[in-house]
Design an enzyme around this catalytic site. Structure first.
Site, PDB file in Angstrom:
ATOM      1  N   LYS A  39      31.449   6.440  30.319  1.00  0.00           N
ATOM      2  CA  LYS A  39      32.025   4.983  29.223  1.00  0.00           C
ATOM      3  C   LYS A  39      32.225   3.587  29.778  1.00  0.00           C
ATOM      4  CE  LYS A  39      34.494   5.969  25.822  1.00  0.00           C
ATOM      5  NZ  LYS A  39      34.850   6.210  24.630  1.00  0.00           N
ATOM      6  N   CYS A  95      49.075 -28.892   1.568  1.00  0.00           N
ATOM      7  CA  CYS A  95      49.289 -29.565   0.695  1.00  0.00           C
ATOM      8  C   CYS A  95      50.457 -29.229  -0.320  1.00  0.00           C
ATOM      9  CB  CYS A  95      48.338 -30.072  -0.331  1.00  0.00           C
ATOM     10  SG  CYS A  95      47.822 -28.347  -1.851  1.00  0.00           S
ATOM     11  N   GLU A 110       0.699  -1.510   0.176  1.00  0.00           N
ATOM     12  CA  GLU A 110       0.161  -0.323   0.136  1.00  0.00           C
ATOM     13  C   GLU A 110       1.068   1.020   0.051  1.00  0.00           C
ATOM     14  OE1 GLU A 110      -3.796   0.489   3.052  1.00  0.00           O
ATOM     15  OE2 GLU A 110      -2.944  -2.110   3.407  1.00  0.00           O
ATOM     16  N   TYR A 111       1.888   1.307   0.685  1.00  0.00           N
ATOM     17  CA  TYR A 111       2.538   1.938   1.093  1.00  0.00           C
ATOM     18  C   TYR A 111       3.953   2.368  -0.569  1.00  0.00           C
ATOM     19  CZ  TYR A 111       6.683   5.206   1.860  1.00  0.00           C
ATOM     20  OH  TYR A 111       7.555   5.985   2.835  1.00  0.00           O
ATOM     21  N   GLU A 166      21.323   8.933  30.057  1.00  0.00           N
ATOM     22  CA  GLU A 166      20.666   8.470  28.738  1.00  0.00           C
ATOM     23  C   GLU A 166      21.511   7.217  28.292  1.00  0.00           C
ATOM     24  OE1 GLU A 166      20.065  12.087  26.895  1.00  0.00           O
ATOM     25  OE2 GLU A 166      21.705  12.108  25.526  1.00  0.00           O
ATOM     26  N   TYR A 206      20.106  13.824  19.703  1.00  0.00           N
ATOM     27  CA  TYR A 206      19.942  14.265  21.317  1.00  0.00           C
ATOM     28  C   TYR A 206      20.086  15.735  22.321  1.00  0.00           C
ATOM     29  CZ  TYR A 206      24.685  12.901  19.813  1.00  0.00           C
ATOM     30  OH  TYR A 206      26.061  12.843  19.195  1.00  0.00           O
ATOM     31  N   CYS A 250      43.313 -30.618  -1.882  1.00  0.00           N
ATOM     32  CA  CYS A 250      44.329 -30.163  -0.826  1.00  0.00           C
ATOM     33  C   CYS A 250      43.740 -30.953   0.115  1.00  0.00           C
ATOM     34  CB  CYS A 250      44.549 -28.930  -1.175  1.00  0.00           C
ATOM     35  SG  CYS A 250      45.456 -28.113   1.137  1.00  0.00           S
ATOM     36  N   CYS A 255      50.673 -23.354  -0.184  1.00  0.00           N
ATOM     37  CA  CYS A 255      49.825 -23.396   0.688  1.00  0.00           C
ATOM     38  C   CYS A 255      50.639 -24.417   1.854  1.00  0.00           C
ATOM     39  CB  CYS A 255      49.095 -25.154   0.193  1.00  0.00           C
ATOM     40  SG  CYS A 255      48.162 -25.480   1.675  1.00  0.00           S
ATOM     41  N   ARG A 273      30.854  15.426  11.675  1.00  0.00           N
ATOM     42  CA  ARG A 273      31.344  16.271  12.936  1.00  0.00           C
ATOM     43  C   ARG A 273      31.990  17.545  12.108  1.00  0.00           C
ATOM     44  NH1 ARG A 273      34.822  16.601  17.616  1.00  0.00           N
ATOM     45  NH2 ARG A 273      34.168  16.904  18.609  1.00  0.00           N
ATOM     46  N   ASP A 314      26.867   4.756  19.679  1.00  0.00           N
ATOM     47  CA  ASP A 314      28.386   4.047  19.304  1.00  0.00           C
ATOM     48  C   ASP A 314      28.249   4.813  17.432  1.00  0.00           C
ATOM     49  OD1 ASP A 314      31.220   4.256  19.674  1.00  0.00           O
ATOM     50  OD2 ASP A 314      31.462   1.874  19.795  1.00  0.00           O
ATOM     51  N   CYS A 329      44.706 -21.476  -2.527  1.00  0.00           N
ATOM     52  CA  CYS A 329      45.765 -22.796  -2.261  1.00  0.00           C
ATOM     53  C   CYS A 329      44.724 -23.537  -4.168  1.00  0.00           C
ATOM     54  CB  CYS A 329      45.492 -23.673  -1.672  1.00  0.00           C
ATOM     55  SG  CYS A 329      46.061 -25.998  -2.230  1.00  0.00           S
ATOM     56  N   LYS A 370      25.126   6.156  25.014  1.00  0.00           N
ATOM     57  CA  LYS A 370      26.152   6.927  24.444  1.00  0.00           C
ATOM     58  C   LYS A 370      25.828   6.676  23.410  1.00  0.00           C
ATOM     59  CE  LYS A 370      29.962   9.285  24.140  1.00  0.00           C
ATOM     60  NZ  LYS A 370      31.044   8.175  23.329  1.00  0.00           N
TER      61      LYS A 370
END
Ligand code: IVH
Length: 693
Positions: A340, A437, A53-54, A131, A244, A457, A434, A154, A135, A452, A133
């Protein structure tokens, strides 16, 4: 932001619009409906209309706009998906410099900070907000006249890169916000762009399936994604953004910021009400630092349960007036502090490098390090992926190295510290032959991995069998890594066909293998004969064919041998199959030795029929629609696969088109809605399992 009544109005509108002709007024309404559907889906995680539908509404709007270029479409949801590459990412100045945060690592640090805050704020009643943090990669958004004007990374804190078109791909970032209702003319806000762990893993799996190197961690994936030239590729990365911090507001004439927004918690509420995604649900207010300490410690214990990575908590003085009084240094605010979590990084020494031969002959350098504990897990050995990575990181044996382990991601070497070398470190010499072998190794110009090429092997033969029996392939429980090796050494297993002809009289006598475990193994092997076809295809270990491609391949045939006669071009039309993959599949099934092995597997009783396709065609769940909600014992993706395998269809939301709603624990609004509709069959997980047999 939206009341229930408002939601109903928009839903009714969406039904009407789906049928009606579009003029300027309807286009406006369409935008409203789409913005609302986006907000529900991407910000509230509670879709209200089905994908189909969307898509239809979206297409209707796009077509209308294309036919009327003379009208103003600024801020329309369709502008998110405009094609064309980013020419560059010009440098822009932030309205207010983006400061970083000071870090604390333990309760004593927080007590110390609390004391300083109290000194600075005299006797005022101090309140803290706490709140997560996030990452990821920080981002700054500027809105003007209720529209997103620009987004920037940033950068150095003063200037960042303008990445507006890429940010527009993040559907949880609204293009329009009604901030003029609060008297705001211009606003700069800060947040973090993250990639959810599951999306990150799916993305990495795709890279692995294609034979490319996976990304190291979700943080790098998020920040790298913001600088991609093609915005549509950014969209495919499924990024999310949490906001935030309001760093600047310029008010409309004669307007003042409402009093309820003069605190950090107030501003979070304001951002919520404007349609941003925030962490307000997990933000708490405390007046005592001891309570803060308790909350951050509790949160740390549950960090792995979150769908995205966080690396700590941020504690902020709640009142904006007190924030101003306490002030900032040139680097960080004094009124905020990052706590942290325990490092998931650690230093160790690179003791040596070993070379593993994979089932496709790939040679993987593996770092042996002095055992070190990283976030509670001891690590002594970790992959270096390929020679290029070793060169890039300029590693030497004897080096001090930095190790990182983030969430469920495999640990990796971040870097070495050349400045700590003492002179006894030695170069890493990549082998030319290798290690198993002794055949000479080969590396195509365009690839990073040495191989290899000897199909016989020993290492490859064993790895292929281990892959065949593994959980996501034929799932032969009890026949793991070490037993495959032992059976190989004892001469019981030469290739995968041998699994179905194991001499159990002899096996039963082997150390650690009593009658009971031998019988169990026999049963597991028997059971594997009826695994769905895509598992067998995946288990064959065809280069570049991961689980997704195996499923796509299986869907195209009724019997595995149908693949023998397909041309490379026929493979190319399959979803997710490119040139390299098609070539590899074609070569595999043209090879006489491989066909021989497959015939022998079939003679041994392994099912090569696409039973599911036949079942789906002959009824099963065909024509039936399903939706899952709440927490279930089974993985959501598994349950969905069960439906699709049986010819059923999945819907994104509860509507009259839905036949079955399967509810787990804590089912919420979807269950309510299904009950209200009355036409939907509501099933528990057990009832669902019974239904599909
Ligand atoms: S507040 C002036 N809140 O952490 C205060 N930062 O290590 C601005 N970060 O540069 C920052 N989650 O990119 C704040 N809930 C949160 C955060 C957060 C992640 C990032 C942000 C900042 C970095 C400092």
């Amino acid at each position: 932001m939206y009341q229930l009544q408002e939601e109903q109005r928009l839903l009714d509108l969406s039904k009407q619009l789906a049928k009606s002709d579009i003029h300027e007024q309807e286009a406006k309404q369409l935008r409203e409906v789409i913005e609302y559907a986006d907000w529900k889906y991407y910000v509230k995680d509670d879709p209200i209309i089905a994908d189909a539908e969307y898509d239809a509404l979206f297409k209707k709007l796009k077509d209308f706009e294309a036919q009327h270029p003379e009208l103003d479409h600024q801020g329309s949801p369709t502008t998110r998906v405009a094609s064309g590459l980013n020419a560059d990412f010009p440098s822009v100045e932030h309205l207010v410099p983006m400061l970083s945060l000071e870090n604390s690592y333990n309760a004593a640090d927080l007590l110390d900070w609390d004391r300083k805050c109290r000194e600075q704020s005299a006797d005022a009643l101090l309140e803290y907000t706490v709140e997560p943090k996030f990452d990821g990669a920080s981002i700054s958004l500027v809105y003007e006249a209720d529209q997103l004007q620009r987004a920037a990374t940033r950068g150095n804190g003063v200037q960042g890169d303008e990445i507006t078109r890429n940010a527009m791909q993040i559907r949880s970032i609204p293009l329009k916000v009604n901030m003029s209702q609060y008297g705001i003319r211009q606003m700069e806000i800060r947040g973090e762009v993250v990639i959810h762990k599951q999306k990150f893993q799916e993305y990495n799996q795709k890279l692995i399936d294609k034979g490319e190197q996976p990304l190291a961690n979700a943080r790098n994936a998020a920040s790298g994604s913001l600088r991609i030239k093609d915005p549509l590729e950014v969209g495919r990365r499924n990024l999310d953004a949490f906001l935030y911090h309001v760093s600047d507001t310029v008010m409309l004439e004669n307007q003042e910021m409402p009093a309820s927004f003069r605190s950090h918690a107030g501003l979070l509420n304001m951002m919520d009400s404007l349609g941003f995604k925030t962490s307000s649900a997990s933000t708490r207010k405390f007046s005592q630092i001891q309570e803060v300490i308790q909350y951050v410690e509790e949160f740390e214990a549950h960090r792995d349960n979150l769908p995205y990575e966080i690396d700590g908590m941020v504690i902020k003085v709640n009142s904006l007036a007190l924030q101003e009084q306490i002030g900032q240094t040139s680097h960080h605010p004094r009124w905020a502090m990052a706590f942290k979590f325990k490092a998931r990084q650690a230093r160790s020494i690179l003791l040596g490098v070993e070379y593993q031969v994979g089932r496709t002959g790939s040679i993987t350098p593996v770092a042996k390090i002095e055992p070190v504990s990283v976030g509670g897990v001891t690590i002594s050995s970790l992959s270096l992926f390929n020679e290029e990575v070793v060169r890039e990181k300029q590693l030497k044996i004897g080096d001090t190295v930095l190790i990182e382990r983030a969430g469920d991601v495999i640990p990796y070497v971040v870097k070495s510290f050349p400045e700590l070398r003492q002179g006894h470190e030695t170069e890493i010499v990549f082998p030319t032959h290798c290690p198993v072998c002794h055949e000479s190794l080969y590396k195509p110009e365009s690839e990073a991995v040495w191989r290899c090429t000897n199909l016989n092997c020993e290492a490859q033969v064993i790895e292929r069998m281990i892959h065949f029996t593994s959980k996501d392939a034929m799932d032969i429980r009890g026949l793991g890594d070490s037993l495959v090796r032992r059976f190989y050494e004892a001469g019981f297993l030469k290739n995968i066909v041998g699994i179905y002809h194991l001499p159990f009289e002899q096996i039963q006598g082997m150390e650690g293998l009593g009658e009971k475990s031998a019988n169990k193994l026999k049963e597991a092997i028997e059971k594997s004969k009826t695994q769905p076809l895509h598992r067998l295809i995946f288990g064959l270990g065809i280069r570049y064919v991961g689980e997704t491609t195996a499923k796509s391949l299986a869907r195209t045939v009724e019997h595995l041998s149908d693949l023998y006669h397909k041309s490379k071009e026929e493979f190319l039309v399959i979803e997710d199959v490119g040139e390299k993959v098609a070539q590899s599949i074609y070569e595999f099934f043209s090879h006489q030795d491989n066909r021989q092995i497959l015939d022998e597997l079939e003679q041994a009783g392994v099912c090569m029929q696409n039973v599911q396709k036949q079942e789906a065609m002959s009824g099963g769940l065909s024509g039936k629609t399903f939706l899952f909600t709440g927490t279930m014992n089974m993985k959501r993706s598994e349950a969905e696969a069960l439906v699709e395998e049986r010819g059923g269809r999945l819907l994104g939301s509860v509507s009259t088109k839905l036949n079955y709603l399967v509810v787990g624990e804590d089912a919420g609004s979807k269950l309510e809605k299904a009950k209200k509709l009355g036409s939907v069959h509501i099933l528990s997980e057990e009832e669902f399992m019974a239904l599909i047999g």
